[in-house]
Design an enzyme around this catalytic site. Structure first.
Site, mmCIF file in Angstrom:
data_model
loop_
_atom_site.group_PDB
_atom_site.id
_atom_site.type_symbol
_atom_site.label_atom_id
_atom_site.label_comp_id
_atom_site.label_asym_id
_atom_site.label_seq_id
_atom_site.Cartn_x
_atom_site.Cartn_y
_atom_site.Cartn_z
ATOM 1 C CE LYS A 111 -1.416 -3.678 2.982
ATOM 2 N NZ LYS A 111 -2.254 -5.757 2.631
ATOM 3 C CB SER A 124 -0.763 0.076 1.037
ATOM 4 O OG SER A 124 -1.040 1.466 1.890
ATOM 5 C CE1 TYR A 179 -4.226 -1.878 5.208
ATOM 6 C CE2 TYR A 179 -3.018 0.107 5.131
ATOM 7 C CZ TYR A 179 -3.866 -0.952 4.318
ATOM 8 O OH TYR A 179 -4.292 -1.215 3.114
HETATM 9 N N1 LIG Z 1 -8.529 -0.943 -1.623
HETATM 10 C C1 LIG Z 1 -7.707 -0.043 -1.596
HETATM 11 O O1 LIG Z 1 -7.827 0.848 -2.066
HETATM 12 C C2 LIG Z 1 -6.607 -1.108 -1.225
HETATM 13 C C3 LIG Z 1 -5.441 -0.134 -1.237
HETATM 14 C C4 LIG Z 1 -4.005 -0.132 -0.818
HETATM 15 C C5 LIG Z 1 -3.876 -1.855 -0.268
HETATM 16 N N2 LIG Z 1 -5.224 -2.173 -0.440
HETATM 17 C C6 LIG Z 1 -4.637 -3.823 0.011
HETATM 18 O O2 LIG Z 1 -5.228 -4.643 -0.909
HETATM 19 C C7 LIG Z 1 -5.872 -5.867 -0.442
HETATM 20 C C8 LIG Z 1 -7.230 -5.923 -0.630
HETATM 21 O O3 LIG Z 1 -8.199 -5.451 -0.256
HETATM 22 P P1 LIG Z 1 -9.660 -5.004 -0.258
HETATM 23 O O4 LIG Z 1 -9.501 -3.417 -0.988
HETATM 24 O O5 LIG Z 1 -9.505 -5.908 -1.227
HETATM 25 O O6 LIG Z 1 -10.344 -5.836 0.791
HETATM 26 P P2 LIG Z 1 -11.236 -6.824 1.200
HETATM 27 O O7 LIG Z 1 -11.824 -6.990 1.708
HETATM 28 O O8 LIG Z 1 -12.573 -6.602 0.057
HETATM 29 O O9 LIG Z 1 -10.605 -8.308 0.401
HETATM 30 C C9 LIG Z 1 -9.708 -8.773 2.046
HETATM 31 C C10 LIG Z 1 -10.610 -10.304 1.605
HETATM 32 O O10 LIG Z 1 -9.570 -10.746 2.237
HETATM 33 C C11 LIG Z 1 -10.347 -11.878 3.107
HETATM 34 N N3 LIG Z 1 -9.765 -12.373 4.456
HETATM 35 C C12 LIG Z 1 -8.599 -11.672 5.769
HETATM 36 N N4 LIG Z 1 -8.474 -12.110 6.412
HETATM 37 C C13 LIG Z 1 -8.643 -13.501 5.744
HETATM 38 C C14 LIG Z 1 -7.796 -14.225 6.442
HETATM 39 N N5 LIG Z 1 -6.999 -14.716 7.546
HETATM 40 N N6 LIG Z 1 -7.655 -15.876 5.940
HETATM 41 C C15 LIG Z 1 -9.075 -15.459 4.292
HETATM 42 N N7 LIG Z 1 -9.010 -14.847 4.291
HETATM 43 C C16 LIG Z 1 -9.240 -13.511 4.734
HETATM 44 C C17 LIG Z 1 -12.109 -11.111 3.538
HETATM 45 O O11 LIG Z 1 -12.905 -11.839 3.775
HETATM 46 C C18 LIG Z 1 -11.767 -10.207 1.998
HETATM 47 O O12 LIG Z 1 -12.608 -11.554 1.242
HETATM 48 C C19 LIG Z 1 -5.680 -5.414 0.848
HETATM 49 O O13 LIG Z 1 -4.126 -6.354 1.261
HETATM 50 C C20 LIG Z 1 -5.296 -4.500 1.142
HETATM 51 O O14 LIG Z 1 -4.721 -4.203 2.548
HETATM 52 C C21 LIG Z 1 -6.423 -1.907 -0.753
#
Ligand SMILES: NC(=O)c1ccc[n+]([C@@H]2O[C@H](COP(=O)([O-])OP(=O)(O)OC[C@H]3O[C@@H](n4cnc5c(N)ncnc54)[C@H](O)[C@@H]3O)[C@@H](O)[C@H]2O)c1
Length: 324
Positions: free
Chosen positions: A144, A116, A140
């Site tokens: 990362k 991130s 958070y």
């Molecule tokens: N959305 C953004 O703008 C953004 C920006 C930077 C980084 N990220 C990173 O991208 C990744 C995905 O983000 P997103 O927005 O799709 O989030 P999201 O919450 O939609 O998806 C995360 C998924 O991980 C699953 N999960 C969480 N813990 C788990 C575990 N212990 N075992 C199995 N499954 C598990 C959840 O059920 C969910 O489906 C994350 O790592 C997040 O930190 C997202």
């Protein structure tokens, strides 16, 4: 090629699963549905379970003959991580160790990791390039940063090769509206403004109107989720081609203010957006904008959705279907 997609029932993971399948990979989604959605798993096999469960991981790696991993699973709310650092470090750091150890046990050597832009902390330059110092300021962001380091160390010790992708603000939805953004609670600007336009919330709160930016509101870099999905496939190909571990920014290189996004939502939806101005929120930086050139140079990745209107329009298209 069989790709394990952890967190594939979530927002970015589901779009990436679709793109992987479209480009001919066999997809296996692993998700515990803690924040993900069963109806987002439409491409590939589904293994419901937790990253923390090493016996379950062994079964998944053996059953499907996994060749490579894309690791999205984790918790994502910066503010919540300040209140509950324990659950963030446990889920995002400890459970990632369980995954990496399973990879080592099963001889799987390639992983693409969702990092991130928050790893940079307070920007010292107008646009953030990968060499910018890393100064995480929330649990958070630390989670990362720590995993990026762990991946480098597993590389040296166990030959694991990795690409860490530092996303800026993921936004938009699948252009076919088959899947989109459904976070509960929602904390991201574009879906919140769309909800306000649709009358599903009273108003959109604008936190801070006196920042040193052109219109006084915060600037962010919105990158379309379909462009993120494309970058993940390119990163996997980069590793499959035998190329070295690396780190890339994924953003479109332009900053849009909160007020600009609200205006674009008005244009795209044709609806009024009730706005309430509120004081600044602790921890918000005035501007977070990427320099994405390195991903262009090394991965050949160039965002296709550069116009923020097309990002908002795809989100609006999906939300209307989802709400119906
Ligand atoms: N959305 C953004 O703008 C953004 C920006 C930077 C980084 N990220 C990173 O991208 C990744 C995905 O983000 P997103 O927005 O799709 O989030 P999201 O919450 O939609 O998806 C995360 C998924 O991980 C699953 N999960 C969480 N813990 C788990 C575990 N212990 N075992 C199995 N499954 C598990 C959840 O059920 C969910 O489906 C994350 O790592 C997040 O930190 C997202």
């Amino acid at each position: 090629m069989t790709t394990l997609v952890t967190g594939g029932a979530g927002y970015i993971g589901s779009h990436t699963a679709k793109e992987l399948a479209r480009r001919g990979r066999k997809v296996v989604v692993l998700d515990n549905l803690s924040t993900g959605h069963r109806d987002f798993v439409r491409w590939g096999a589904f293994e419901e379970g937790d990253l923390a469960d090493s016996v379950f991981l062994d079964r998944v790696f053996e059953k499907h003959g996994i060749d490579e991993v894309v690791h999205f699973a984790g918790f994502i709310a910066v503010g919540e991580s300040v209140e509950k650092p324990d659950i963030y470090y446990r889920n995002n750091v400890s459970h990632t160790f369980t995954l990496l150890d399973a990879m080592v046990r099963h001889g799987v050597e390639r992983i693409v990791f969702s990092s991130s832009a928050s790893v940079y902390g307070e920007p010292e330059t107008e646009r953030l390039a990968e060499e910018h110092p890393l100064n995480p300021i929330s649990p958070y962001a630390w989670s990362k940063r720590i995993i990026e380091q762990v991946l480098a160390d597993y590389g040296t010790a166990y030959g694991l090769r990795s690409v860490s992708l530092r996303y800026f603000n993921a936004a938009g939805a699948d252009p076919d509206a088959e899947v989109g953004e459904r976070h509960r609670p929602e904390t991201h600007l574009i879906p919140l403004v769309l909800e306000a336009a649709a009358g599903r919330r009273d108003c959109i709160k604008v936190f801070g109107t006196d920042y040193p930016t052109p219109d006084g509101t915060c600037l962010r870099d919105y990158i379309h989720v379909a462009d993120l999905a494309d970058a993940h496939v390119r990163a996997l190909d980069h590793l499959a081609d035998g190329r070295p571990s690396d780190v890339f920014n994924l953003g479109n290189g332009n900053g849009f203010s909160v007020r600009e996004i609200i205006e674009v939502v008005r244009e795209v939806t044709g609806l009024d957006v009730p706005v309430q101005e509120a004081p600044r929120r602790a921890g918000d930086t005035p501007a977070l904008v990427s320099s994405p050139e390195k991903a262009g140079r090394v991965l050949g990745w160039h965002p296709q959705f550069e116009d923020v209107r097309s990002v908002v329009a795809s989100a609006w298209n999906w939300h209307r279907r989802d709400w119906a």
